[in-house]
Design a protein around this motif. Sequence first.
Motif, mmCIF file in Angstrom:
data_model
loop_
_atom_site.group_PDB
_atom_site.id
_atom_site.type_symbol
_atom_site.label_atom_id
_atom_site.label_comp_id
_atom_site.label_asym_id
_atom_site.label_seq_id
_atom_site.Cartn_x
_atom_site.Cartn_y
_atom_site.Cartn_z
ATOM 1 N N LEU A 111 -2.530 -4.286 -4.990
ATOM 2 C CA LEU A 111 -2.575 -3.452 -5.361
ATOM 3 C C LEU A 111 -0.900 -3.170 -6.236
ATOM 4 O O LEU A 111 -0.911 -2.169 -6.667
ATOM 5 N N THR A 128 -1.119 -3.491 -9.788
ATOM 6 C CA THR A 128 -1.911 -2.602 -10.084
ATOM 7 C C THR A 128 -0.887 -1.052 -10.169
ATOM 8 O O THR A 128 -0.873 -0.536 -11.524
ATOM 9 N N THR A 172 -5.341 -8.756 -1.674
ATOM 10 C CA THR A 172 -5.759 -7.368 -1.955
ATOM 11 C C THR A 172 -4.162 -6.541 -2.082
ATOM 12 O O THR A 172 -4.365 -5.382 -2.524
ATOM 13 N N TRP A 192 -12.194 -5.000 -8.790
ATOM 14 C CA TRP A 192 -11.726 -4.165 -7.729
ATOM 15 C C TRP A 192 -13.218 -4.195 -7.666
ATOM 16 O O TRP A 192 -13.241 -3.862 -6.099
ATOM 17 N N TRP A 242 -13.152 -5.469 -3.092
ATOM 18 C CA TRP A 242 -13.705 -4.333 -1.821
ATOM 19 C C TRP A 242 -15.032 -5.509 -1.742
ATOM 20 O O TRP A 242 -14.986 -5.435 -0.473
#
Length: 574
Positions: free
Chosen positions: A419, A422, A415, A437, A441
């Motif tokens: 991040l 991104t 994750t 995403w 999640w």
Amino acid sequence: MFGWFYRCAPGLSIFLVITVIVFAFSTPTPSLAGCSFKQVSRSSLYLPAQCLAGLTLSQVLLLAYTLITHITLLTFGIKLSWSLHHVTKGIKAVRRARELGIDPSGKKQQLPHDAHTRSMHTLDECLDEDFEYHGSDAQLLGKEVIHAVIVPNYMEDAATLKTTLAVLASHPRAATQYEIYLAMEQREPHVHAKASLLEKEMQTSFRNIESTFHPAGVPGEIAGKSSNVSFAARKIFQNYQNHPDADNVIITVIDCDSHLLQDFFNEIRRYHITSPSTAHIQFYISPFVFDRNAHASPVFVRCSDLLWCWAGLSSLHPGASISIPTSVYSLPLVLASRVGGWDADPTAIGEDMHMLLKTYFGCQGDIITKTIYSAASQCNVSSSLRNGSYWATYYDTLCARYDQALRHMWGALDTGFALQNTIRHRPKLRMNFFALWSLMWQAHFLSGHLLIMVLGTSVYSQVAPAANIHPALTYAFWLSARMRDASFVTMNVAFTFYHWYHEACVEARRRDMAHIENVGDFSRRTWAPAFFADRILFPVAGILFGSLPMMQAVISHFWTTRLVYRVSKKPSFG
């Protein structure tokens, strides 16, 4: 500092959810005429607008997030059933095409005994219209690809590795098109002797077989599957540097106990050859199935492995813009080389998802995930005790499965990787970005958040006076409980679809491996009480081997990214 926040995002979200719950319940509730829970719940599913008055920000957030998580939970079973139905049809169609006499090269072959009763078919004619195979069989004639298969292992039994290699060696193209790379750890005792023995026994079965030994103590690298794969991939890059066939090399990563059918490689070849314009950005994902020792595994281990299997299968439905691989996957050498190969640092412990993310962001989202309709056969973990009692063995197997679950959930570090990339690469906001995403999640946030919300709201609703809880929240909790009941039903529907999927996988493997020794049992799912218990106890297994190890992993990331890699014990088949 930013790196710490990236990696700790799932753990920080746990405390954020707890904070929202505390503030939502600590706010005084206004008196709203005609909005008692009984009046609202008895009328309909509709909540009158006046009952939303007086909600604070924390209460709005809790209400919205509660409904979002439960809608996701409810739709998961529906989406999973759809995926299982679709993948089962694909597996049967691919197998049927071969049984009807279609050579993987694209040639129509004469059937041995009842050819006069059947018409000749091409693979396209054997498939339902849901399965799009672009290009004709003529495109496949005379064209081949080289399959570089990486088999990472550490402290694995030589017999397990030998059986896996024997399964690969049984494929018609193995001797001419398969290159095997045994990705081993230098620190394993007697590893060179084990590698030499395997190479000597299997050298004539493949185009090439060689071993790589990941050295210990490399700065920034960890011991485990990701580092072994990374080190072996460097050898493949070296072997095919400036090689004329480099564009037609497909790298496949498997587990040491994965049994693959020839259809897996044949379908990758078909996709690669018949899609020349996109062949360099295609990422191949295979479903998998626990079909060897499931009948002998404790029910909670069997259920947790089912849920793990379903997490990957749920995104293989028609129209999915992107899917995430689990354990077994393939990609072109040129794509792997373009993004710099596999990472070996602690954040890459979940090397399958990590490599998909790396290729996704490295290509600005321009990758295509392709489902291969041939399931990889896997083993459930087993106890390492040799002479223990039944209950000691049972408990040891549960502990082994928890260790494996913790290792899987340690992949929540991806994750932070996603991040960071991104923000750094700013990929185009297209459908596959939002789908990616959403899957992230569900993988790294949902199970922990759901457990906290259900426990927190249930306990507080029982101990606090009803007048202190906003009627809109009370209604949301009541509605979410009904959604959980409905999701239990949809998941039981998915069990029925999995039964048919499992049977299709077992039948395909049984026919291909009847002549290979020590491939294990063919564990069939029946309506026996043992398998019926799966339909009832899977929520408990989800908490024990999903939510709890997830929360342990993401909280541990506050102070460390390193996990001692423990190899999961696999059963021995004599």
